[in-house]
Design a protein around this motif. Sequence first.
Motif, PDB file in Angstrom:
ATOM      1  N   GLU A  30      30.330 -52.026  29.844  1.00 22.93           N
ATOM      2  CA  GLU A  30      29.890 -52.732  31.076  1.00 22.93           C
ATOM      3  C   GLU A  30      31.023 -53.678  31.819  1.00 22.93           C
ATOM      4  O   GLU A  30      31.126 -53.832  32.858  1.00 22.93           O
ATOM      5  CB  GLU A  30      28.629 -53.629  30.672  1.00 22.93           C
ATOM      6  N   ILE A  44      28.102 -45.332  29.524  1.00 24.35           N
ATOM      7  CA  ILE A  44      27.060 -46.363  29.293  1.00 24.35           C
ATOM      8  C   ILE A  44      25.640 -45.632  29.204  1.00 24.35           C
ATOM      9  O   ILE A  44      24.801 -46.258  28.351  1.00 24.35           O
ATOM     10  CB  ILE A  44      27.091 -47.548  30.461  1.00 24.35           C
ATOM     11  N   ASP A 106      21.708 -51.222  37.755  1.00 23.39           N
ATOM     12  CA  ASP A 106      23.041 -50.516  38.372  1.00 23.39           C
ATOM     13  C   ASP A 106      22.896 -50.624  39.676  1.00 23.39           C
ATOM     14  O   ASP A 106      24.147 -50.949  40.256  1.00 23.39           O
ATOM     15  CB  ASP A 106      22.785 -49.128  37.980  1.00 23.39           C
TER      16      ASP A 106
END
Length: 224
Positions: A30, A44, A106
């Motif tokens: 991240e 991820i 996101d």
Amino acid sequence: MTMSGDCPCWKVEEADRDLYELSNTLSLLEYRQDRGDEKAGSEIAELRGEIKGLLGEPSLPASAHACREVAGTHGDRRLERKAELLEREVTFSSIENSPKLLRAKDAVRKKASAVDRGRIMHVLGKDADRTARRRALEELARGSSMAEEACRELVNLCNNLAHGQGYAGYAEAKLAYEGLTVDELRAYFAQWRDRFWPRWERALYETSRAQGDDVRPHDLLFML
């Protein structure tokens, strides 16, 4: 306390080790993504799937509960606490690792990446030029406003998912995961306020006197 492969605490220890490694790797990925690494996104997603699979393993809740009881019987407070935390992790994972929630996070991250937060925070904390700091804070505000709608959608989704687990809202679910109540958290804040307020007032006074003007929001990080 000795353990064998059929002991529920063996499964807890194994899950704890795996979760620790996966969480550390996720944090690094991240960070890479926030720094502009476009390749990190797929890694991820894959890692989140592993974490979700680990915490969604059907027998894990029962093993954690059984381990907590066994460890308590043997007076192994460390292991009892570990099992308790894993139980909370499994419960909260149904909220935190929801595919909808991850997509919403996101979306916020992409909106927020419109401004270079690293550079802005450096200016706010290190640049002696007040005008430069003011402009940096204004730029941060503009970037935050761009993410406002996505943030509101994220908060609504968090609360709806928490409602599905019987909580009043996401904040209550998160506090339960941390082993806190709202009143306990407020008590912590009150302790910090009483302890540090004199230092804060002194810093504000000294900064105001040094710069010959009231302390503004763009002065705070530089002051600290």
